[in-house]
Design a protein around this motif. Sequence first.
Motif, PDB file in Angstrom:
ATOM      1  N   ILE A 249       4.998  24.711  22.485  1.00  0.00           N
ATOM      2  CA  ILE A 249       4.064  24.240  23.504  1.00  0.00           C
ATOM      3  C   ILE A 249       4.554  22.876  23.979  1.00  0.00           C
ATOM      4  CG2 ILE A 249       1.687  23.532  23.942  1.00  0.00           C
ATOM      5  CD1 ILE A 249       0.826  25.552  21.839  1.00  0.00           C
ATOM      6  N   HIS A 259      -5.461  19.741  32.207  1.00  0.00           N
ATOM      7  CA  HIS A 259      -4.475  20.643  31.603  1.00  0.00           C
ATOM      8  C   HIS A 259      -4.070  20.144  30.210  1.00  0.00           C
ATOM      9  CE1 HIS A 259      -1.102  23.304  31.120  1.00  0.00           C
ATOM     10  NE2 HIS A 259      -0.239  22.278  31.069  1.00  0.00           N
ATOM     11  N   ASP A 262      -7.000  20.670  27.745  1.00  0.00           N
ATOM     12  CA  ASP A 262      -7.136  22.072  27.316  1.00  0.00           C
ATOM     13  C   ASP A 262      -6.088  22.430  26.257  1.00  0.00           C
ATOM     14  OD1 ASP A 262      -9.257  22.425  29.018  1.00  0.00           O
ATOM     15  OD2 ASP A 262      -8.018  23.222  30.667  1.00  0.00           O
ATOM     16  N   ILE A 263      -4.849  21.943  26.419  1.00  0.00           N
ATOM     17  CA  ILE A 263      -3.799  22.232  25.442  1.00  0.00           C
ATOM     18  C   ILE A 263      -4.153  21.631  24.085  1.00  0.00           C
ATOM     19  CG2 ILE A 263      -1.394  21.711  24.826  1.00  0.00           C
ATOM     20  CD1 ILE A 263      -0.647  22.031  27.742  1.00  0.00           C
ATOM     21  N   LYS A 265      -7.125  21.043  22.962  1.00  0.00           N
ATOM     22  CA  LYS A 265      -8.241  21.780  22.372  1.00  0.00           C
ATOM     23  C   LYS A 265      -7.771  23.075  21.723  1.00  0.00           C
ATOM     24  CE  LYS A 265     -12.147  22.365  24.307  1.00  0.00           C
ATOM     25  NZ  LYS A 265     -13.210  22.728  25.263  1.00  0.00           N
ATOM     26  N   GLU A 266      -6.750  23.708  22.301  1.00  0.00           N
ATOM     27  CA  GLU A 266      -6.270  24.995  21.802  1.00  0.00           C
ATOM     28  C   GLU A 266      -5.313  24.858  20.623  1.00  0.00           C
ATOM     29  OE1 GLU A 266      -4.521  26.759  25.198  1.00  0.00           O
ATOM     30  OE2 GLU A 266      -6.427  27.065  26.268  1.00  0.00           O
ATOM     31  N   THR A 267      -4.731  23.693  20.442  1.00  0.00           N
ATOM     32  CA  THR A 267      -3.746  23.494  19.369  1.00  0.00           C
ATOM     33  C   THR A 267      -4.126  22.275  18.524  1.00  0.00           C
ATOM     34  OG1 THR A 267      -2.335  22.085  20.756  1.00  0.00           O
ATOM     35  CG2 THR A 267      -1.919  24.459  20.810  1.00  0.00           C
ATOM     36  N   ASN A 268      -3.506  22.205  17.356  1.00  0.00           N
ATOM     37  CA  ASN A 268      -3.717  21.067  16.454  1.00  0.00           C
ATOM     38  C   ASN A 268      -2.419  20.329  16.180  1.00  0.00           C
ATOM     39  OD1 ASN A 268      -6.524  21.517  16.037  1.00  0.00           O
ATOM     40  ND2 ASN A 268      -6.035  23.158  14.581  1.00  0.00           N
ATOM     41  N   HIS A 269      -1.468  20.446  17.090  1.00  0.00           N
ATOM     42  CA  HIS A 269      -0.174  19.816  16.883  1.00  0.00           C
ATOM     43  C   HIS A 269      -0.299  18.294  16.856  1.00  0.00           C
ATOM     44  CE1 HIS A 269       1.879  23.635  18.691  1.00  0.00           C
ATOM     45  NE2 HIS A 269       1.235  23.863  17.561  1.00  0.00           N
ATOM     46  N   TYR A 272       3.848  16.495  20.820  1.00  0.00           N
ATOM     47  CA  TYR A 272       4.195  17.453  21.866  1.00  0.00           C
ATOM     48  C   TYR A 272       5.485  17.007  22.558  1.00  0.00           C
ATOM     49  CZ  TYR A 272      -0.658  18.922  21.293  1.00  0.00           C
ATOM     50  OH  TYR A 272      -1.847  19.366  20.772  1.00  0.00           O
ATOM     51  N   ARG A 289      -0.225  13.074  19.554  1.00  0.00           N
ATOM     52  CA  ARG A 289      -1.618  13.399  19.870  1.00  0.00           C
ATOM     53  C   ARG A 289      -2.475  12.136  19.900  1.00  0.00           C
ATOM     54  NH1 ARG A 289      -3.948  18.361  19.215  1.00  0.00           N
ATOM     55  NH2 ARG A 289      -6.237  18.411  19.251  1.00  0.00           N
TER      56      ARG A 289
END
Length: 302
Positions: A249, A259, A262-263, A265-269, A272, A289
Amino acid sequence: AHVSTPYVMLVVSLMSLLTMLLPLLWRKCTPLPVDMEGWSDQEKSLVEELVPLYCSKETHYNELASLYLTDSDTAIRQLFHFREIGDHNDSTFSSAALFLFFFPYVCMACLTYGIAVPSGLFVPSLMSGAAFGRLLGHLLHKLDNTRGTFADSGTYALMGAAAIASGIARMTISLTVMVLEATGDMQYVLPLMLTVMCARFIGNIFNDGLYDIQIHTRQLSFLDEDESVSKLIELHDLLVSEIMTKDPITLPPVAQVGHVFDIMKETNHHCYPIVDVNDSNVLIGTITRKVICTLIKHKAFG
């Protein structure tokens, strides 16, 4: 595991009772050394610390009381340094006394270790090993009729303490250093290293070390070594595809806040990569993060 207080009190009471009864039942009085010419100050102080239970303090001592009814440090020093004297080894710890100390002491150490109190097992392992080693040395002297073929019983006590402690905890170098520091005699380096290594290897044949067993028994959080990964590393067969994701990702150099939100919220990385899709997916850099959260919190965006 949780252990109830009455059970702990019962075990402690039984162990204390047994520790008191055994010396009380040992009615034999052993004569104190008379000729101590050439003895060191430490050896003379050990004679003064012998316990004269049921015996005349000036002339005799009780062997079991001198091991049970004293602190662990003194008992270990008695087993290590108290000399074997005379053709019949009168002024020493007899085989019967050493056996009546070793066997019950090991049983009591095993029982008390299971009641989940901070009692420890390192000192009991040294004590039991020293008693067993001195017992072995004493028996060898008996077989040899004290002709001096074998080393002093204190040397066997030292090796026995190191062997039991190494077999229980699987320590090698650190245990050797500690014992050498305690004795201050470098001539024991080689026999100590051989003893602890043999104890470790023989123990590994049967099971893991005691502390490793306790970790698994109590289901404590512990990261075990992955043998499959270790073998791959040793064989140089570990590929990049085995440790990385094919489609990671990523974030573009310029992105809308919604955008990015949302990324997250969907991941716990934790981090990035920033990739420019318009320039052959060139990696520009990375952003954590925490930095993104700080930027959104303070609305530091255009």
